[in-house]
Design a protein around this motif. Structure first.
Motif, PDB file in Angstrom:
ATOM      1  N   LEU A  38       0.817  -1.213   0.000  1.00 32.38           N
ATOM      2  CA  LEU A  38       0.000   0.000   0.000  1.00 32.38           C
ATOM      3  C   LEU A  38       0.852   1.266   0.000  1.00 32.38           C
ATOM      4  CD1 LEU A  38      -2.924  -1.120   2.304  1.00 32.38           C
ATOM      5  CD2 LEU A  38      -3.085  -0.444  -0.114  1.00 32.38           C
ATOM      6  N   ARG A  42       0.088   4.016  -2.785  1.00 29.26           N
ATOM      7  CA  ARG A  42      -0.277   5.391  -2.404  1.00 29.26           C
ATOM      8  C   ARG A  42       0.734   6.420  -2.897  1.00 29.26           C
ATOM      9  NH1 ARG A  42      -1.948   2.950   3.126  1.00 29.26           N
ATOM     10  NH2 ARG A  42      -4.213   2.755   2.830  1.00 29.26           N
ATOM     11  N   SER A  43       1.842   5.946  -3.453  1.00 34.02           N
ATOM     12  CA  SER A  43       2.882   6.839  -3.961  1.00 34.02           C
ATOM     13  C   SER A  43       2.562   7.242  -5.396  1.00 34.02           C
ATOM     14  CB  SER A  43       4.240   6.133  -3.908  1.00 34.02           C
ATOM     15  OG  SER A  43       4.358   5.211  -4.977  1.00 34.02           O
ATOM     16  N   GLN A  69      -8.421  -2.667  -2.049  1.00 34.11           N
ATOM     17  CA  GLN A  69      -7.889  -1.348  -1.697  1.00 34.11           C
ATOM     18  C   GLN A  69      -7.099  -0.753  -2.851  1.00 34.11           C
ATOM     19  OE1 GLN A  69      -5.907  -1.214   2.167  1.00 34.11           O
ATOM     20  NE2 GLN A  69      -7.130  -2.968   2.821  1.00 34.11           N
ATOM     21  N   LEU A  73      -7.662   2.807  -4.979  1.00 34.06           N
ATOM     22  CA  LEU A  73      -6.621   3.816  -5.168  1.00 34.06           C
ATOM     23  C   LEU A  73      -6.281   4.026  -6.641  1.00 34.06           C
ATOM     24  CD1 LEU A  73      -4.208   2.695  -2.316  1.00 34.06           C
ATOM     25  CD2 LEU A  73      -5.499   4.835  -2.382  1.00 34.06           C
ATOM     26  N   ARG A  74      -6.331   2.942  -7.406  1.00 33.45           N
ATOM     27  CA  ARG A  74      -5.912   2.963  -8.818  1.00 33.45           C
ATOM     28  C   ARG A  74      -6.902   2.134  -9.636  1.00 33.45           C
ATOM     29  NH1 ARG A  74       0.163   3.664  -9.422  1.00 33.45           N
ATOM     30  NH2 ARG A  74       0.832   4.488  -7.426  1.00 33.45           N
TER      31      ARG A  74
END
Length: 121
Positions: A38, A42-43, A69, A73-74
């Motif tokens: 993660l 998240r980067s 998750q 995020l993506r």
């Protein structure tokens, strides 16, 4: 070439997958658990696909939870699961639409074809 995030809690299998995938010209990132993965997700790092074990030592269905998750995020991220355990209907119900699963032990050819199919989708 595509960037593949490999998440595998067995260090030997993770390293072998990473070397093999790099030999085909892909870039890789690797993580030993969902929390570490993660951090990458998240980067701002470009990641095209997630290759994750379903059963991570830190959580029973850690790979499935991680994939959920990761897609939040993506949304365009592609997911390839792997497992050496039985894939029950309960586990299949956790799979996200459009994801693939590769059974362990897999051959390098099986991994390569699975990644190629995943990235072409």
């Amino acid at each position: 070439m595509a960037m593949i995030l490999i998440v595998e809690d067995d260090g030997f299998i993770r390293e072998l997958a990473e070397i093999t995938i790099q030999d085909w010209g892909y870039d890789t990132l690797s993580a030993s658990d969902a929390a570490e993965a993660l951090l990458f997700l998240r980067s701002p790092q470009v990641i095209d696909a997630l290759f994750t074990d379903i059963y991570l030592k830190t959580t029973v269905h850690g790979g499935c939870e991680l994939a959920q998750q990761a897609i939040e995020l993506r949304p365009r991220l592609r997911v390839l699961y792997t497992t050496g355990n039985s894939v029950t209907d309960k586990i299949k119900s956790l799979f996200l639409e459009g994801t693939h699963c590769l059974r362990k032990p897999y051959t390098p050819d099986q991994l390569q074809h699975s990644l190629e199919d995943l990235l072409a989708a």
